[in-house]
Each structure stands twice: as C-alpha cells, then as structure tokens.
Design an enzyme around this catalytic site. Sequence first.
Site, PDB file in Angstrom:
ATOM      1  N   GLU A 269     -43.699 -54.402  -8.322  1.00 17.72           N
ATOM      2  CA  GLU A 269     -42.460 -54.821  -7.650  1.00 17.72           C
ATOM      3  C   GLU A 269     -42.516 -56.299  -7.284  1.00 17.72           C
ATOM      4  O   GLU A 269     -43.541 -56.969  -7.399  1.00 17.72           O
ATOM      5  CB  GLU A 269     -42.254 -54.005  -6.359  1.00 17.72           C
ATOM      6  CG  GLU A 269     -41.279 -52.844  -6.497  1.00 17.72           C
ATOM      7  CD  GLU A 269     -39.825 -53.291  -6.551  1.00 17.72           C
ATOM      8  OE1 GLU A 269     -39.577 -54.516  -6.600  1.00 17.72           O
ATOM      9  OE2 GLU A 269     -38.949 -52.424  -6.562  1.00 17.72           O
TER      10      GLU A 269
ATOM     11  N   ASN B  15     -33.164 -52.151  -1.195  1.00 27.00           N
ATOM     12  CA  ASN B  15     -33.741 -52.806  -2.370  1.00 27.00           C
ATOM     13  C   ASN B  15     -33.243 -54.232  -2.523  1.00 27.00           C
ATOM     14  O   ASN B  15     -33.303 -55.002  -1.580  1.00 27.00           O
ATOM     15  CB  ASN B  15     -33.504 -51.945  -3.621  1.00 27.00           C
ATOM     16  CG  ASN B  15     -34.771 -51.243  -4.073  1.00 27.00           C
ATOM     17  OD1 ASN B  15     -35.846 -51.839  -4.097  1.00 27.00           O
ATOM     18  ND2 ASN B  15     -34.663 -49.974  -4.437  1.00 27.00           N
TER      19      ASN B  15
ATOM     20  N   ARG C 113     -41.795 -46.881   5.311  1.00 30.95           N
ATOM     21  CA  ARG C 113     -42.559 -48.009   4.786  1.00 30.95           C
ATOM     22  C   ARG C 113     -41.624 -49.168   4.459  1.00 30.95           C
ATOM     23  O   ARG C 113     -40.404 -49.027   4.401  1.00 30.95           O
ATOM     24  CB  ARG C 113     -43.328 -47.616   3.528  1.00 30.95           C
ATOM     25  CG  ARG C 113     -42.462 -47.330   2.292  1.00 30.95           C
ATOM     26  CD  ARG C 113     -43.334 -47.294   1.049  1.00 30.95           C
ATOM     27  NE  ARG C 113     -42.645 -46.906  -0.159  1.00 30.95           N
ATOM     28  CZ  ARG C 113     -41.942 -47.721  -0.944  1.00 30.95           C
ATOM     29  NH1 ARG C 113     -41.772 -48.986  -0.585  1.00 30.95           N
ATOM     30  NH2 ARG C 113     -41.383 -47.277  -2.061  1.00 30.95           N
TER      31      ARG C 113
ATOM     32  N   ASN D  20     -40.023 -52.078   2.003  1.00 33.29           N
ATOM     33  CA  ASN D  20     -39.614 -52.183   0.608  1.00 33.29           C
ATOM     34  C   ASN D  20     -39.234 -53.639   0.332  1.00 33.29           C
ATOM     35  O   ASN D  20     -39.831 -54.552   0.889  1.00 33.29           O
ATOM     36  CB  ASN D  20     -38.480 -51.203   0.294  1.00 33.29           C
ATOM     37  CG  ASN D  20     -38.524 -50.737  -1.156  1.00 33.29           C
ATOM     38  OD1 ASN D  20     -39.594 -50.443  -1.684  1.00 33.29           O
ATOM     39  ND2 ASN D  20     -37.378 -50.656  -1.799  1.00 33.29           N
TER      40      ASN D  20
ATOM     41  N   ASP E 143     -32.142 -51.539  -8.756  1.00 31.72           N
ATOM     42  CA  ASP E 143     -33.348 -51.708  -7.942  1.00 31.72           C
ATOM     43  C   ASP E 143     -33.403 -53.144  -7.428  1.00 31.72           C
ATOM     44  O   ASP E 143     -32.672 -53.496  -6.529  1.00 31.72           O
ATOM     45  CB  ASP E 143     -34.570 -51.320  -8.786  1.00 31.72           C
ATOM     46  CG  ASP E 143     -35.812 -51.060  -7.967  1.00 31.72           C
ATOM     47  OD1 ASP E 143     -35.990 -51.711  -6.920  1.00 31.72           O
ATOM     48  OD2 ASP E 143     -36.642 -50.220  -8.377  1.00 31.72           O
TER      49      ASP E 143
END
Length: 282
Positions: free
Chosen positions: A18, A146, A98, A100, A194
């Site tokens: 990522e 995202n 969590r 991102n 995403d």
Amino acid sequence: MSGPVYEVAVRAEAELGEGPTWDPVRGRLLWLDILGARVHTYDPVTGRRTVRTTDQHVGAVKPGADGGLVLNLRDGVALLGPDDSLRWLHHEPVPGRRANDAAVAPDGALWAGTMRYDEAPGGGTLSRLTADGTVETVLDDVAVSNGIGWSPDGRLMYYIDSPTRRVDVFDHDGGRVANRRPFVEVETGEGFPDGLTVDADGCVWVALWDGGAVRRYTPGGALDRVIELPTPRVTACAFGGPGLTDLYVTTARVGLGAPHPVAGSLLVVPGAGRGVAQPAFG
C-alpha cells in the site's frame, strides 16, 4: 483506453502492499506492507532498497518536514525522527480498529484514515492532524477509509470510502471541507476503488481492488484511460521518479486463492503522466 505496459520495480510478496509516496528530498519511493508491518524505501536510480519493521500494523507513511517520517499506525499517528527515534503525535488505540490510508494536504496537515479489521460500516474515521498534535475528526462514520488527494490548486479534495464504490469530492478551503458529492462510481463487478492520486492536469487516478487496474478520470469525471495489470488486488498509485512521470502501483497477496506472480510487488508504469510534488508533513 488501454494504458502503457507496466514493469516490476520491486519484486516482493507483500501481504497488503500500500501507500506509494515519492520523497523528493531523498529521491526515493516510500511504500509499505500494512499487515506485514513493514515500511519499504526504493531508489529507482540506484536500485537501493530498505525495509523497516514496525511494532504494529502501519497504514501510511509520509515524509516529514524535519527529514523524518510520519506513520499512520494501528494505535495512532507517530513521528519517526531522522535519528530513528519514534514518538507518538496522537495516541488513540481502539480495540478492533487500525490505521489505513493517509495523505498530506497542501497546508502540510495529515489527513489520516482508520477502519475496523472486520470492515464494519461506521467503524472508521477520517481525521486531520497538524504538526503540533491538534486532531480534528472530519468524518466519523466511515467503513474503509482509503484514497485522499487534492486538485492541483488545492480547492478540491477527493476521498474514497471503498465499500461505497465511489470517489467523492469536497470543496476544500483552509483545511476545511464542505459540499461532499459523488465524483465517479465504480460499477458492481469492476472492483472497489482503493488508493488515488491526482496528476498535474487535475485528473484522478484510482487503483481498483479486485479490479486489476488503475483508471484515470478527467476533472469532469469522464473515464479516459485504463491501465490493466496482471493481478486483481491493486491497492494504490502515485507518481514518482526524478520527473514525477512514472506511476508506481502497489499490490496485495492477501485473500487470493490462486497464485499471481506479481501479487505483492511494487509495479511501475514509466512515462504514464505528470504528477504533482507532494508537501511534507508539518
């Protein structure tokens, strides 16, 4: 609308690759493996690579104005100094949640997203953090926070909450956003939006999770380019290289039932377009 051919920049087996980000001061690309808790660097001129393991899952890494890095970690946002010291800027652990994706705004603030591990609707947030540790929750009802990016003039902010299948756009002024509205929607069966990046022409490039591609949309929302890739879980994209003309793309291996040779690798599409230099945090 097919795009240019990709190359493998770094062959890797990242579980959830990522967050590609170009670090212009050091001439290197930053990227990470969220679930592998690893921060990677890659210098495309020399080929030099480094890997640092973090103590917890890391959702984003960005250059800091002090020469260090800012990390969006599971339990909050931390600063990794040039001397390799780590300290919390904002510590807010929430069980089952969590970090991102995150991005640095034109004013140097960090916009940092969170999500629940089970991706429950409303379990994530989008917050704005400044270098003095001030935190403002901008959105508190996100599922999978995202991609985030700004138009070249800073007046628009683009944002993705992946399960909505939309890229939304806000008016942006002085760190404030308003007038949220749909920019584009990805059709069912073509993957989930995403990560994203915005180029010098104001076009929005969107990575498609389970879509095996990166799409470019014009400022008016028209699809005008598709770069197809040989692995389905395409996670994020960013321009990098000395002239900001190469598009770097991260990919993931997690959840794939069949082998894909480049899944988890860092890919690059040379000469794909023209990026915009990103500010450092703070």
